[in-house]
Design a protein around this motif. Structure first.
Motif, PDB file in Angstrom:
ATOM      1  N   GLY A 217       0.825  -1.216   0.000  1.00  0.00           N
ATOM      2  CA  GLY A 217       0.000   0.000   0.000  1.00  0.00           C
ATOM      3  C   GLY A 217       0.854   1.258   0.000  1.00  0.00           C
ATOM      4  O   GLY A 217       0.631   2.185  -0.790  1.00  0.00           O
ATOM      5  N   SER A 221       1.200   4.358  -2.840  1.00  0.00           N
ATOM      6  CA  SER A 221       0.976   5.785  -2.573  1.00  0.00           C
ATOM      7  C   SER A 221       2.216   6.611  -2.916  1.00  0.00           C
ATOM      8  O   SER A 221       2.108   7.705  -3.471  1.00  0.00           O
ATOM      9  CB  SER A 221       0.572   5.990  -1.111  1.00  0.00           C
ATOM     10  OG  SER A 221      -0.645   5.298  -0.882  1.00  0.00           O
ATOM     11  N   CYS A 241      -7.720   8.934  -5.240  1.00  0.00           N
ATOM     12  CA  CYS A 241      -6.770   8.209  -4.368  1.00  0.00           C
ATOM     13  C   CYS A 241      -7.047   8.546  -2.910  1.00  0.00           C
ATOM     14  O   CYS A 241      -7.083   7.652  -2.050  1.00  0.00           O
ATOM     15  CB  CYS A 241      -5.327   8.568  -4.729  1.00  0.00           C
ATOM     16  SG  CYS A 241      -4.806   7.911  -6.314  1.00  0.00           S
ATOM     17  N   ARG A 242      -7.267   9.843  -2.626  1.00  0.00           N
ATOM     18  CA  ARG A 242      -7.536  10.243  -1.226  1.00  0.00           C
ATOM     19  C   ARG A 242      -8.831   9.604  -0.731  1.00  0.00           C
ATOM     20  O   ARG A 242      -8.918   9.113   0.385  1.00  0.00           O
ATOM     21  CB  ARG A 242      -7.633  11.770  -1.116  1.00  0.00           C
ATOM     22  CG  ARG A 242      -6.263  12.458  -1.080  1.00  0.00           C
ATOM     23  CD  ARG A 242      -6.392  13.885  -0.574  1.00  0.00           C
ATOM     24  NE  ARG A 242      -7.300  14.694  -1.380  1.00  0.00           N
ATOM     25  CZ  ARG A 242      -6.941  15.371  -2.475  1.00  0.00           C
ATOM     26  NH1 ARG A 242      -5.687  15.336  -2.895  1.00  0.00           N
ATOM     27  NH2 ARG A 242      -7.818  16.086  -3.147  1.00  0.00           N
ATOM     28  N   GLU A 245      -8.242   6.027   0.176  1.00  0.00           N
ATOM     29  CA  GLU A 245      -7.494   5.870   1.433  1.00  0.00           C
ATOM     30  C   GLU A 245      -8.393   6.192   2.629  1.00  0.00           C
ATOM     31  O   GLU A 245      -8.349   5.489   3.634  1.00  0.00           O
ATOM     32  CB  GLU A 245      -6.220   6.728   1.388  1.00  0.00           C
ATOM     33  CG  GLU A 245      -5.170   6.068   0.497  1.00  0.00           C
ATOM     34  CD  GLU A 245      -4.010   6.966   0.086  1.00  0.00           C
ATOM     35  OE1 GLU A 245      -3.106   6.441  -0.581  1.00  0.00           O
ATOM     36  OE2 GLU A 245      -4.029   8.169   0.411  1.00  0.00           O
ATOM     37  N   ARG A 246      -9.233   7.225   2.474  1.00  0.00           N
ATOM     38  CA  ARG A 246     -10.164   7.547   3.585  1.00  0.00           C
ATOM     39  C   ARG A 246     -11.148   6.407   3.819  1.00  0.00           C
ATOM     40  O   ARG A 246     -11.596   6.190   4.938  1.00  0.00           O
ATOM     41  CB  ARG A 246     -10.926   8.845   3.276  1.00  0.00           C
ATOM     42  CG  ARG A 246     -10.198  10.109   3.747  1.00  0.00           C
ATOM     43  CD  ARG A 246     -11.184  11.254   3.893  1.00  0.00           C
ATOM     44  NE  ARG A 246     -11.878  11.526   2.655  1.00  0.00           N
ATOM     45  CZ  ARG A 246     -11.460  12.383   1.722  1.00  0.00           C
ATOM     46  NH1 ARG A 246     -10.351  13.070   1.903  1.00  0.00           N
ATOM     47  NH2 ARG A 246     -12.149  12.572   0.616  1.00  0.00           N
ATOM     48  N   ALA A 249      -8.501   2.036   2.149  1.00  0.00           N
ATOM     49  CA  ALA A 249      -7.482   1.404   1.297  1.00  0.00           C
ATOM     50  C   ALA A 249      -6.102   1.563   1.930  1.00  0.00           C
ATOM     51  O   ALA A 249      -5.824   2.545   2.624  1.00  0.00           O
ATOM     52  CB  ALA A 249      -7.493   2.035  -0.091  1.00  0.00           C
ATOM     53  N   GLY A 251      -3.375   1.851   0.231  1.00  0.00           N
ATOM     54  CA  GLY A 251      -2.605   2.731  -0.633  1.00  0.00           C
ATOM     55  C   GLY A 251      -3.315   2.821  -1.970  1.00  0.00           C
ATOM     56  O   GLY A 251      -4.124   1.937  -2.300  1.00  0.00           O
ATOM     57  N   ALA A 252      -3.054   3.898  -2.719  1.00  0.00           N
ATOM     58  CA  ALA A 252      -3.734   4.057  -4.013  1.00  0.00           C
ATOM     59  C   ALA A 252      -2.869   4.884  -4.933  1.00  0.00           C
ATOM     60  O   ALA A 252      -2.055   5.696  -4.491  1.00  0.00           O
ATOM     61  CB  ALA A 252      -5.091   4.741  -3.810  1.00  0.00           C
ATOM     62  N   ALA A 265      -6.450   0.854  -6.074  1.00  0.00           N
ATOM     63  CA  ALA A 265      -6.262   0.924  -4.622  1.00  0.00           C
ATOM     64  C   ALA A 265      -6.119  -0.496  -4.092  1.00  0.00           C
ATOM     65  O   ALA A 265      -6.838  -1.407  -4.519  1.00  0.00           O
ATOM     66  CB  ALA A 265      -7.467   1.604  -3.973  1.00  0.00           C
TER      67      ALA A 265
END
Ligand code: MEV
Length: 316
Positions: A217, A221, A241-242, A245-246, A249, A251-252, A265
Motif C-alpha cells: 500500500g 501511494s 486516491c484520497r 485511502e479515507r 485502502a 494505498g492508491a 487501490a
C-alpha cells in the motif's frame, strides 16, 4: 473452423512511464479483459459490435491498420472475420488495446507461442501507441503478476497471498501516446530523478509481493506521489486516491498513462473493497474490485498459462 480466445486487462502497480525509458515495471493481470472469435468469411473484416466499429484491413483507421498489422504477420486461413468484445474501458489505463490485440492474435493463430503472440500484439499496439514499452501486451498474454523491463527476460512474481485491488474510473479517457510525449518533454534531470525513484519502488514492490503484500500500500501511494511530480496525475485522480485511502485502502495510485483513466487501490479484503467502491460511486465514479490469486504454476518466466486459458476458451 471457428476459434475463440481471450486475453487479460492489467493494472500497473509501479513503473508506468519510467518503463518506456528502461526502468522496470510491476504489472498484474486483472479479471476483466477481451474476447475474440475468428471464423472463415468472404472477406477480411473485424468488428467490435458494442462500439459500433466494423473495419476491413485496407482502410486507414487505427483499428483497420492494427488489424492489417496482425494479419500481415499471421499464417492461416483467410479471408477471416474477427469479432471482438471487451469489458475494459478504452483509454483508461487498463490495457484495453493490448487485451484486444492479444485476443485477436490468439483467435487467428491458436498455435502461436507466447513470444510470437506478444510480438504480433506489439505490431497492433504500435499502431495505437507509437512506441509502447510492451508491458501491456506481455501481461495481457502471460496473465499473473510480472516484473517487466524492456529487453530483459520477463520475470514472473509468485504472489504469496491474494491481492485485492479496487479500480476506479475517472470517466475521462486519455491518450497514452500524448501522455508519453508530455513526459518526454519534461526537463531531463527532473525526469531521471523521478524515474530513479520509480525504479526503486518497482524493486520494493517485487520484494514485498514475494513476501505477502504487506507494505505494498505504501509503495503504491509513493508511486502516485512520484507520478504526480512527473505531471501525469490530475486533481480528479488525486482526489480518487484520497477517497480510497479515507475509505480504508492501504494505498492508491493512478494506473497507466494518467491524464485521466483509472486509479488502483490496494485493500485488505472484500469489506474494505466495498467501502472504497461505494465511496467512489458516491462521488460519481464507477469502480470495480479484482482479486488476484497466487497461482500454482508460478515460475520465474511466463508459463504456458496463455495456452491453458486458450484451450479452456476453445473447449467452451
Ligand atoms: C501504459 O499502460 C503505460 C505507459 O508506461 C506506456 C507504456 O508502457 O508503453 C505509460
Amino acid at each position: 473452423m471457428t476459434t475463440f480466445a481471450s486475453a487479460r486487462g492489467k493494472v500497473i502497480l509501479v513503473g508506468e512511464h519510467a518503463v518506456v525509458h528502461g526502468a522496470p515495471a510491476v504489472a498484474v493481470a486483472i479479471s476483466r479483459g477481451a474476447r475474440a472469435r475468428a471464423e472463415p468469411a468472404e472477406r477480411d473484416e473485424l468488428h467490435i459490435a458494442a462500439w459500433g466499429l466494423s473495419v476491413s484491413p485496407d482502410e486507414e483507421s487505427e483499428l483497420a491498420r492494427a488489424f492489417r498489422a496482425v494479419l500481415d504477420e499471421t499464417p492461416g486461413p483467410r479471408p477471416v472475420r474477427v469479432d471482438l468484445s471487451t469489458n475494459l474501458p478504452p483509454g483508461a489505463g487498463l490495457g484495453c488495446s493490448a487485451a484486444l490485440g492479444v485476443a485477436t492474435v490468439r483467435a487467428l493463430d491458436p498455435d502461436a507461442t507466447h513470444e510470437v503472440q506478444v510480438a504480433r500484439a506489439m505490431q497492433w499496439e504500435r499502431v495505437f501507441h507509437g512506441t509502447p514499452s510492451g508491458v501491456d501486451a506481455e501481461v495481457a498474454a502471460s496473465g499473473g503478476c510480472i516484473f517487466f523491463r524492456v529487453g530483459a527476460p520477463v520475470e514472473r512474481i509468485a504472489l504469496r497471498a491474494p491481492l485485492v485491488l479496487c479500480v476506479g474510473d475517472s470517466g475521462r479517457a486519455s491518450s497514452t501516446g500524448a501522455m508519453v510525449a508530455a513526459v518526454r518533454a519534461r526537463p531531463d534531470g527532473e525526469r531521471e530523478e523521478i524515474f530513479g525513484e520509480l525504479e526503486s519502488l518497482a524493486h520494493e514492490a517485487r520484494a514485498v509481493l514475494a513476501q505477502g503484500a504487506s507494505g505494498l500500500g505504501g509503495v503504491l501511494s509513493r508511486a502516485h506521489a512520484a507520478l504526480a511530480r512527473l505531471g501525469v496525475s490530475t486533481p480528479t485522480l488525486d482526489a480518487m486516491c484520497r477517497t480510497a485511502e479515507r475509505a480504508g485502502a492501504l494505498g492508491a495510485k493512478l494506473t497507466g498513462a494518467g491524464g485521466g483513466g483509472c486509479v488502483v487501490a490496494l485493500v485488505d479484503g472484500a469489506e474494505t473493497a466495498r467501502s472504497v467502491v461505494r465511496a467512489w460511486r458516491r462521488d460519481g465514479f464507477d469502480g470495480f474490485t479484482t482479486r488476484v490469486e497466487p497461482r500454482r504454476d508460478d515460475a520465474q518466466t511466463p508459463s504456458t498459462d496463455s495456452h491453458i486459458e486458450h484451450i479452456e476458451e476453445r473447449a467452451s
